[in-house]
Design an enzyme around this catalytic site. Structure first.
Site, PDB file in Angstrom:
ATOM      1  CE1 TYR A  12     -14.767  16.448 -14.981  1.00 25.67           C
ATOM      2  CE2 TYR A  12     -14.718  15.642 -12.763  1.00 25.67           C
ATOM      3  CZ  TYR A  12     -14.629  15.344 -13.984  1.00 25.67           C
ATOM      4  OH  TYR A  12     -14.873  14.201 -14.693  1.00 25.67           O
ATOM      5  CE  LYS A  45     -10.022  14.174 -17.607  1.00 27.35           C
ATOM      6  NZ  LYS A  45     -10.688  14.901 -16.669  1.00 27.35           N
ATOM      7  NE  ARG A  93      -3.570  -0.465   2.716  1.00 25.13           N
ATOM      8  CZ  ARG A  93      -3.078  -0.723   3.856  1.00 25.13           C
ATOM      9  NH1 ARG A  93      -2.222   0.031   4.659  1.00 25.13           N
ATOM     10  NH2 ARG A  93      -3.307  -1.941   4.414  1.00 25.13           N
ATOM     11  CG  ASP A 104      -8.890  20.505 -11.086  1.00 28.39           C
ATOM     12  OD1 ASP A 104      -8.039  20.289 -11.953  1.00 28.39           O
ATOM     13  OD2 ASP A 104      -9.916  19.742 -11.024  1.00 28.39           O
TER      14      ASP A 104
HETATM   15  C1  LIG Z   1     -11.706  15.055 -15.505  1.00 23.90           C
HETATM   16  C2  LIG Z   1     -11.277  15.839 -14.644  1.00 23.90           C
HETATM   17  C3  LIG Z   1     -11.133  15.732 -13.263  1.00 23.90           C
HETATM   18  C4  LIG Z   1     -11.663  14.427 -12.671  1.00 23.90           C
HETATM   19  O1  LIG Z   1     -10.514  13.402 -13.102  1.00 23.90           O
HETATM   20  P1  LIG Z   1     -10.786  11.827 -13.198  1.00 23.90           P
HETATM   21  O2  LIG Z   1      -9.499  11.037 -13.315  1.00 23.90           O
HETATM   22  O3  LIG Z   1     -11.748  11.545 -14.422  1.00 23.90           O
HETATM   23  O4  LIG Z   1     -11.494  11.432 -11.883  1.00 23.90           O
HETATM   24  C5  LIG Z   1     -10.795  16.690 -12.291  1.00 23.90           C
HETATM   25  N1  LIG Z   1     -10.729  17.939 -12.681  1.00 23.90           N
HETATM   26  C6  LIG Z   1     -10.992  18.232 -14.118  1.00 23.90           C
HETATM   27  C7  LIG Z   1     -10.791  19.726 -14.490  1.00 23.90           C
HETATM   28  C8  LIG Z   1     -10.998  17.387 -14.940  1.00 23.90           C
HETATM   29  O5  LIG Z   1     -11.275  17.676 -16.112  1.00 23.90           O
END
Ligand SMILES: *Cc1c(COP(=O)(O)O)cnc(C)c1O
Length: 418
Positions: free
Chosen positions: A131, A228, A73, A203
């Site tokens: 988001y 992403k 872990r 973010d």
């Molecule tokens: C897609 C996204 C997330 C979440 O990411 P996941 O890996 O899909 O959980 C968070 N913030 C933004 C701006 C995003 O586009």
């Protein structure tokens, strides 16, 4: 030389070089004199790490340190290499004794960061273009834990300052924001949060540390969905949170108490994606700008929401604070109907229809932020109230001319569906 430098996070190296060398410490890849030395840290699968003897086992619990074998872990070299590489790309993280935690998704990373800093009774200030699942987390999980969330219009500094109270513990920024892609004055907002004794969480998925150096601009915790740009190939889910020493220690403790761990296979894929992230972002940014310029000149388009485009909202802040862009932006159509917008997207053959973004392939999705916003900011300030139907594009690595030809077919379908 066939092995990485001893100090791959060396600040003197340019980001492009760090993308190549980061996380390739000789103890993880084998040294030059080892016959099995490899370029990439191998996929190190383990729940159990074996101890040579009882003395080593007794020493184990004090070994809850980064980069030390303990139990699955706590990760192994594959995950450590990815975390170290991400820390190396975030100016201000390594130098301040900080680091990066990995999570099984971007949403898990946001939860990990917010749960590391918030306590029952606290107030969280959240940008209204966050988001959607981040908003859902605030309305559900955080509310059930006694945390109140207040939303503010993303670019309204006066409203942001006015929203602080003596219980405001944390601010969640997202810049550029989801769907409407507003660029926030993050340095200013982070400074205001600090003055008010609040922690800033950004973010930073859109820009990545290559495009926006979050910690260097005053942010306390920088979160990314690695799903992403870092993954980059639409085949893995992961998230990260990077911070200087103080908040990294809290992130780490919270992630460990929540049992967060990512698989070495996924970490290896993310590392592979990371190596080409700089090239992909450069190409996607250049194509996105070409396509945004083309859309901006079309009679069917009311507004292009792309920070790289001169004249677009947020362009001045983007030029001031950012060192790069990406392929994600939106545009708003003039008047029309939801059905005509469906026809536009259905007519595209090179753009997939699907959630997520940042992959090598282009995607298109409808933009309808109104039902999920609290400060009523749709249509955006300055936009005609009749122009409501947006499209978000994630520009991939296809030829920009081919994508423009595809969008031309889409706009023709939009016009004939009116
Ligand atoms: C897609 C996204 C997330 C979440 O990411 P996941 O890996 O899909 O959980 C968070 N913030 C933004 C701006 C995003 O586009």
């Amino acid at each position: 030389m066939t092995t990485a430098p001893d100090h791959p996070e060396d600040e003197a190296l340019a980001p492009a070089t760090r993308l190549v060398s980061a996380g390739r410490a000789p103890e993880w890849t084998g040294t030059a004199t080892h016959p099995g030395a490899v370029v990439n840290p191998p996929v190190w699968r383990a729940s159990t790490h074996l101890y040579p003897d009882m003395a080593a086992l007794h020493a184990g619990p004090s070994g809850n340190a980064d980069g030390r074998f303990f139990y699955g872990r706590r990760g192994a070299p594959t995950q450590w290499a990815l975390a170290e590489a991400l820390t190396g790309l975030e100016p201000g993280a390594a130098e301040s004794g900080g680091g990066t935690m990995l999570y099984p998704s971007g949403v898990a990373a946001l939860a990990g960061a917010l749960l590391a800093v918030l306590r029952p009774g606290d107030v969280l200030l959240m940008t209204d273009n966050a988001y959607e699942p981040t908003r859902t987390m605030a309305r559900g999980l955080l509310k059930e834990f006694g945390i109140t969330t207040r939303w503010f219009a993303p670019c309204d500094l006066a409203a942001y300052e006015a929203a602080f109270c003596d219980k405001t513990r944390c601010v969640l920024l997202e810049s550029p924001g989801s769907l409407t892609i507003e660029v926030q004055d993050v340095p200013r907002m982070a400074a205001i949060a600090r003055d008010r004794g609040a922690i800033s969480v950004l973010d930073n998925t859109w820009a990545s540390p290559l495009g926006f150096a979050a910690l260097a601009h005053g942010v306390d915790i920088s979160v990314m969905s690695l799903t992403k740009h870092v993954g980059g190939h639409s085949d893995l889910m992961m998230g990260s949170a990077s911070a200087g020493e103080r908040w990294y220690a809290k992130l780490r403790r919270r992630a460990q108490s929540l049992g967060q761990v990512v698989s070495p296979d996924d970490a290896s894929l993310a590392l592979r994606g990371l190596r080409t992230m700089g090239l992909r972002l450069e190409r996607e940014t250049a194509s996105a700008l070409m396509i945004a310029q083309w859309l901006d000149a079309r009679p069917e388009v009311a507004q292009v929401l792309c920070p790289m485009l001169p004249g677009s909202p947020g362009h001045a802040l983007w030029r001031r604070d950012f060192t790069g862009g990406c392929g994600l932006f939106s545009f708003v159509l003039k008047r029309g109907t939801a059905e005509a917008r469906d026809a536009l997207i259905d007519a595209l053959s090179l753009f997939g229809i699907g959630y997520s973004w940042g992959g090598f392939e282009s995607l298109a999705t409808p933009v309808d932020p109104a039902p999920m916003r609290s400060t009523g900011a749709w249509p955006l300030p300055g936009m005609d109230a009749a122009d409501r139907f947006g499209v978000r594009l994630s520009i991939g690595l296809e030829d920009a001319g081919d994508l423009i030809a595809d969008l031309k077919r889409g706009l023709a379908a939009w016009s004939s569906a009116q």
